[in-house]
Scaffold this motif. Structure first.
Motif, PDB file in Angstrom:
ATOM      1  N   MET A 283       0.824  -1.189   0.000  1.00 20.23           N
ATOM      2  CA  MET A 283       0.000   0.000   0.000  1.00 20.23           C
ATOM      3  C   MET A 283       0.867   1.251   0.000  1.00 20.23           C
ATOM      4  SD  MET A 283      -3.200  -0.769  -0.137  1.00 20.23           S
ATOM      5  CE  MET A 283      -2.647  -1.978  -1.306  1.00 20.23           C
ATOM      6  N   PRO A 284       0.446   2.306  -0.737  1.00 19.71           N
ATOM      7  CA  PRO A 284       1.171   3.571  -0.718  1.00 19.71           C
ATOM      8  C   PRO A 284       1.175   4.165   0.696  1.00 19.71           C
ATOM      9  CG  PRO A 284      -0.406   3.491  -2.522  1.00 19.71           C
ATOM     10  CD  PRO A 284      -0.700   2.332  -1.640  1.00 19.71           C
ATOM     11  N   SER A 285       2.077   5.044   0.904  1.00 16.44           N
ATOM     12  CA  SER A 285       2.184   5.697   2.212  1.00 16.44           C
ATOM     13  C   SER A 285       0.926   6.531   2.461  1.00 16.44           C
ATOM     14  CB  SER A 285       3.433   6.590   2.256  1.00 16.44           C
ATOM     15  OG  SER A 285       3.489   7.279   3.482  1.00 16.44           O
ATOM     16  N   GLY A 286       0.350   6.374   3.615  1.00 17.17           N
ATOM     17  CA  GLY A 286      -0.861   7.113   3.968  1.00 17.17           C
ATOM     18  C   GLY A 286      -2.140   6.403   3.602  1.00 17.17           C
ATOM     19  N   VAL A 287      -2.038   5.191   3.053  1.00 15.62           N
ATOM     20  CA  VAL A 287      -3.220   4.423   2.666  1.00 15.62           C
ATOM     21  C   VAL A 287      -3.254   3.123   3.465  1.00 15.62           C
ATOM     22  CG1 VAL A 287      -4.450   3.266   0.800  1.00 15.62           C
ATOM     23  CG2 VAL A 287      -3.221   5.389   0.340  1.00 15.62           C
ATOM     24  N   GLU A 288      -4.395   2.831   4.062  1.00 18.40           N
ATOM     25  CA  GLU A 288      -4.557   1.621   4.890  1.00 18.40           C
ATOM     26  C   GLU A 288      -5.490   0.630   4.170  1.00 18.40           C
ATOM     27  OE1 GLU A 288      -6.159   0.192   9.293  1.00 18.40           O
ATOM     28  OE2 GLU A 288      -6.101   2.351   8.767  1.00 18.40           O
ATOM     29  N   LEU A 289      -5.062  -0.625   4.111  1.00 14.65           N
ATOM     30  CA  LEU A 289      -5.883  -1.696   3.506  1.00 14.65           C
ATOM     31  C   LEU A 289      -6.720  -2.360   4.598  1.00 14.65           C
ATOM     32  CD1 LEU A 289      -6.584  -3.328   0.948  1.00 14.65           C
ATOM     33  CD2 LEU A 289      -4.735  -4.905   1.581  1.00 14.65           C
ATOM     34  N   VAL A 290      -8.033  -2.346   4.427  1.00  7.34           N
ATOM     35  CA  VAL A 290      -8.948  -2.856   5.456  1.00  7.34           C
ATOM     36  C   VAL A 290      -9.743  -4.033   4.879  1.00  7.34           C
ATOM     37  CG1 VAL A 290     -10.890  -2.327   6.978  1.00  7.34           C
ATOM     38  CG2 VAL A 290      -9.149  -0.572   6.494  1.00  7.34           C
ATOM     39  N   LEU A 291      -9.810  -5.151   5.629  1.00  8.43           N
ATOM     40  CA  LEU A 291     -10.610  -6.335   5.261  1.00  8.43           C
ATOM     41  C   LEU A 291     -11.859  -6.362   6.127  1.00  8.43           C
ATOM     42  CD1 LEU A 291     -11.088  -9.012   3.779  1.00  8.43           C
ATOM     43  CD2 LEU A 291      -9.662 -10.128   5.527  1.00  8.43           C
ATOM     44  N   ARG A 292     -13.051  -6.388   5.476  1.00 14.83           N
ATOM     45  CA  ARG A 292     -14.322  -6.351   6.207  1.00 14.83           C
ATOM     46  C   ARG A 292     -15.177  -7.557   5.789  1.00 14.83           C
ATOM     47  NH1 ARG A 292     -17.354  -1.087   5.197  1.00 14.83           N
ATOM     48  NH2 ARG A 292     -18.258  -2.211   3.417  1.00 14.83           N
ATOM     49  N   MET A 293     -15.488  -8.410   6.767  1.00 12.82           N
ATOM     50  CA  MET A 293     -16.289  -9.632   6.521  1.00 12.82           C
ATOM     51  C   MET A 293     -17.260  -9.827   7.672  1.00 12.82           C
ATOM     52  SD  MET A 293     -13.431 -12.353   5.150  1.00 12.82           S
ATOM     53  CE  MET A 293     -12.583 -12.343   6.725  1.00 12.82           C
ATOM     54  N   PRO A 294     -18.322 -10.593   7.427  1.00 12.99           N
ATOM     55  CA  PRO A 294     -19.220 -10.934   8.542  1.00 12.99           C
ATOM     56  C   PRO A 294     -18.468 -11.743   9.593  1.00 12.99           C
ATOM     57  CG  PRO A 294     -20.278 -11.387   6.443  1.00 12.99           C
ATOM     58  CD  PRO A 294     -18.848 -11.072   6.144  1.00 12.99           C
ATOM     59  N   GLU A 295     -18.778 -11.487  10.866  1.00 16.00           N
ATOM     60  CA  GLU A 295     -18.079 -12.164  11.943  1.00 16.00           C
ATOM     61  C   GLU A 295     -18.463 -13.657  11.982  1.00 16.00           C
ATOM     62  OE1 GLU A 295     -18.800 -10.207  15.571  1.00 16.00           O
ATOM     63  OE2 GLU A 295     -17.885  -8.297  14.951  1.00 16.00           O
TER      64      GLU A 295
END
Length: 870
Positions: free
Chosen positions: A740-752
């Protein structure tokens, strides 16, 4: 007792079955007579039984068997009876009828089970066995019990001077029963008549000469009467020579020497038995009918009355009837009337002959005149025949009674019948004797003839009818009509004209098939009505009802496309006025679906009496929509080929630029690394990082090109299996979060706590997610790149999404985002192939991909996949 209930059950069961089928079935009946077919009354028995069944409305097949009981011993009778039963069982006999005691008792004594299985109706039994009848509930009938007291007193009345009574018997069962009955009645009779004497002769105990001397010699028989309880062959011989009157209890002795028999009438008894048997066959239980005493009376032999000089009127006055009476005596009154009638007829014949002789001379003159007229009529008829024989169509005439009158040779040839003998060979035969006409499987010849005879109007043979030859199985399609023949204001017959249209029908079918395959339809323009005449199939395509065959010029114009109408109207005017002899007009017409289709019209003008006049306009029209469609497709293919050529040039230029950019960086920084003495360690590390980054970019570019090549050639392989979707996405997250570029966060979102499995290609699905994340990273400088999955509204589907907080995509960019080589920002690294490849992969996985975006706020890509894909 059990046997009795069993028989009752069988009888009731048979009665139920018989009641259900009695009105429709034909029953098999076994009729057993005790004596032979030579007895005087056997035909009366048969006729009476048949009439009894007929008047009761029951259909039967009667088989008559003759036991000949006077000839056979009882043991032999039982053997014969068993044969009767065996034959009856083979015929599936439904009921048995017996006449007289011997037949009935032998039937139940023979040992066969048939009389226990089917109903038995008897009549003429003199001495009924009460125990036997009670043991068989399937038995009913009539008895005729002898009454010797009545016989004795009747003999006393007719022959008061004869006071010696001779009773002749033998050792048979019936004879012994009769003797016992006679002796009981004799005691009663002698109490009132003590001057009478009685003697019993047994034909098997006394000598034959002794018995003959007692009743056949005049000196011995003058004062005697003979009583015969049972008639036997011996009495048949003796009775004819007896000089004493013989009284019997059986009609079988009549005409064989019996003076008088006290018995029931044979014909009437058989008739009543037939009616009672009909009741049983219709379902009535024999047990409920029971046994009935038949009415008896005295029956005299006319010849015996004459022999003993007894007045017939005296016999009939005493309540008897006379048989064997000569025709002269029976019809004396008629003969008396006949003689004068014959005399009068003879006189009338003589007078008639005299007058006939006078008329004959006149007839000769008239005959000569008629002969001349007949010759003239024959000539006219022959001329009429020649005219009809010259007609090419088949012609046949009928009278009003549907008899054939005349057939011409064309019809006979059509039916493959001999025609050399002319058209009068079949005269007088009924309609349908040589051919029939069928329509939809029904013979309609008689129906049409009767309709013409009734209404007086002609009738067309329906389309699709066939004429079938009677003498063979040949048939062929036919057309024609039936017309009435009028004479003197009335219908005297009908004429049918017909034509074999086999060849025409085949040509028409071939023509229709050719038109159907080529979409060519003939048309005609009626100059008088200003209307177009089209085939039914064409107008149905244009949206008209099946019954419509013509449309006006205005209706025709309304079907033409408005853009073509202005140009077509003047051209049509020229074609319809004959100015343009062979025009071709192409325009669009509206069909039944409301769509416009291209048609080409050709026309030809038919000249009238002069060159300037027109008789008619006809032509053909053909759908050219497929040619127009092919032309349009070729045009589009040409445009696509030109576009592909431009894309190829753009692709080569783009690839040249995209490949050259990372290669320049790799080559340039690789040259700098050849001499590192002038650079610091931080600068060298930066050089190496730049080289690695551009190698990655070059590798990604090469992979996209290879994937595009496999997609174009159809060699991209897919391996389907069940995969854990959360684990797949976590693997992608772990590999991408470091890039990921600097200043960008990769987020994973799934049902629990969801264990979601998809049957898909794991590698290709990861490729799609990675491409979407990489694409988002290019346009996101700060914020988040969020990806994951969620359940779709439709069960069985799952949505995978990738969204970012980047620069977003304009509406114009969204419309072209999945096109090959399209780039939202030309200064961004990449060839513009990634999203196109993603779309192709998702479609192969039976899913879909969509994008939503807002400029300056971010973009969201959504992949919708089925849970099971193969």
């Amino acid at each position: 007792m059990n046997r009795r209930y069993y028989c009752l059950f069988v009888v009731l069961f048979l009665a139920v079955l018989v009641r259900a089928a009695a009105s429709e079935s034909t029953f098999n009946i076994l009729f057993i007579q005790s004596y032979t077919s030579q007895t005087p009354w056997h035909s009366d028995l048969n006729q009476g039984l048949v009439k009894g069944f007929r008047e009761s409305g029951v259909k039967v097949n009667i088989t008559t068997e003759y036991l000949d009981a006077d000839f056979w011993a009882f043991n032999s009778e039982k053997v014969i009876m068993r044969r009767f039963c065996e034959r009856a069982r083979e015929r599936r006999t439904d009921l048995i009828v017996t006449a007289s005691d011997e037949a009935f008792y032998t039937l139940f004594a023979c040992g066969d089970s048939l009389p226990l299985q089917v109903p038995v109706v008897f009549f003429g039994i003199k001495y009924p066995d009460a125990k036997l009848l009670a043991a068989h509930p399937n038995v009913c009938g009539f008895t005729a019990n002898p009454d010797f007291d009545v016989i004795l007193r009747h003999a006393q009345k007719i022959f008061p001077q004869r006071k010696d009574v001779v009773c002749v018997i033998d050792n048979s069962f019936l004879s012994n029963k009769g003797r016992d009955d006679f002796e009981e009645e004799w005691e009663i009779f002698q109490q009132d008549n003590p001057d009478y004497n009685m003697k019993i002769y047994n034909t098997q105990n006394h000598t034959t000469s002794h018995i003959i001397a007692a009743i056949c010699y005049p000196r011995n028989s003058y004062g005697r009467i003979v009583i015969a309880p049972k008639w036997s062959p011996f009495l048949s011989f003796v009775g004819k020579n007896s000089k004493a009157p013989v009284f019997s209890t059986q009609t079988v002795g009549l005409t064989n020497g019996v003076f008088c028999a006290y018995d029931s009438d044979a014909y009437a008894s058989a008739f009543m038995a037939g009616q009672r048997a009909s009741q049983v066959l219709k379902g009535t239980s024999p047990l409920s009918i029971g046994v009935t005493e038949a009415e008896q009376g005295f029956i005299y032999d006319y010849k015996q009355l004459e022999f003993f000089h007894v007045d017939p009127d005296k016999a009939t006055a005493a309540g008897g009837i006379i048989v064997n009476e000569p025709y002269w005596e029976r019809y004396k009154f008629l003969f008396i009337l006949l003689y004068p009638s014959i005399l009068a007829l003879l006189i009338a014949s003589i007078v008639w002959l005299m007058r006939a002789n006078r008329r004959e001379s006149k007839r000769r003159v008239q005959a000569q005149t008629r002969l001349l007229v007949q010759n003239k009529l024959v000539e006219q008829r022959n001329e009429f025949d020649n005219v009809f024989h010259s007609i090419r169509d088949g012609v046949i005439t009928y009278d009003t009674d549907l008899h054939i009158h005349f057939t011409n040779r064309s019809l006979l040839r059509m039916l493959h019948l001999p025609y050399e003998s002319g058209g009068r060979f079949y005269e007088g035969m009924m309609a349908g004797s040589i051919f029939n006409i069928y329509h939809e499987g029904q013979n309609i010849l008689h129906k049409m003839l009767k309709q013409v005879a009734r209404t007086g109007e002609s009738v067309q043979i329906p389309q699709g009818s066939f004429m079938k030859e009677v003498h063979s199985e040949n048939y062929f399609p036919v057309s024609g009509e039936i017309v009435p023949i009028h004479s003197k204001g009335g219908i005297t017959g009908m004429a049918l004209s017909a034509r074999n249209i086999s060849d025409e029908e085949m040509q028409k079918r071939f023509f229709d098939m050719a038109l159907d395959e080529s979409s060519i339809y003939p048309w005609q323009f009626d100059m008088k009505t200003n209307c177009f005449i089209f085939p039914q199939g064409f107008l149905v395509q244009m949206g008209y009802d099946e019954s419509v065959t013509t449309i006006t010029r205005e209706e025709m114009n309304r079907t033409i496309h408005p853009d073509d109408l202005k140009e077509i109207i003047p051209q049509f005017d020229k074609a319809l006025t004959g100015e343009n002899k062979n025009p071709r007009l192409s325009f669009r017409q509206r069909n039944a679906n409301g769509e416009y289709e291209w048609w080409e019209y050709r026309s030809s003008a038919i000249s009238g009496l002069t060159q300037d006049s027109l008789y008619g306009i006809l032509g053909v029209c053909q759908s050219i929509q497929r040619y127009k469609t092919a032309e349009q497709e070729m045009r589009e293919a040409r445009d696509k080929a030109l576009q592909a050529d431009k894309l190829k040039s753009a692709f080569l230029a783009n690839m040249s630029h995209e490949i050259r950019t990372p290669l320049n960086a790799i080559v340039g920084f690789s040259d700098l690394l050849s001499d590192t003495s002038g650079f610091t360690e931080e600068e060298i590390a930066q050089f190496i990082a730049t080289i690695n980054k551009n190698c990655g970019l070059l590798l990604a570019l090469i992979n996209d090109i290879l994937d595009l090549s496999r997609i174009e050639s159809g060699t991209m392989e897919f391996m389907f299996a069940d995969h854990n979707l959360p684990l797949l996405l976590k693997t992608v997250h772990d590999s991408q979060r470091l890039n990921m570029p600097s200043g960008v966060e990769l987020v994973l979102r799934m049902p629990e706590s969801d264990k979601k499995y998809l049957k898909t290609d794991n590698v290709r699905l990861q490729q799609v997610v990675n491409n979407l994340i990489n694409n988002a990273a290019k346009f996101t400088s700060s914020g988040f790149i969020t990806f994951g999955y969620e359940e779709d509204e439709v069960p069985g589907y799952t949505r995978i999404f990738v969204e970012d907080t980047g620069v977003g995509i304009s509406e114009e960019g969204i419309r072209h985002i999945f096109e090959r080589f399209y780039k939202v920002d030309n200064f961004t690294q990449g060839a513009g192939l990634g999203l196109s490849i993603c779309q192709t992969i998702i479609e192969r996985l039976k899913g879909s991909i969509s994008v939503t975006s807002e400029v300056g706020k971010g973009t969201r890509f959504t992949v919708r996949l089925p849970n099971h894909c193969e």
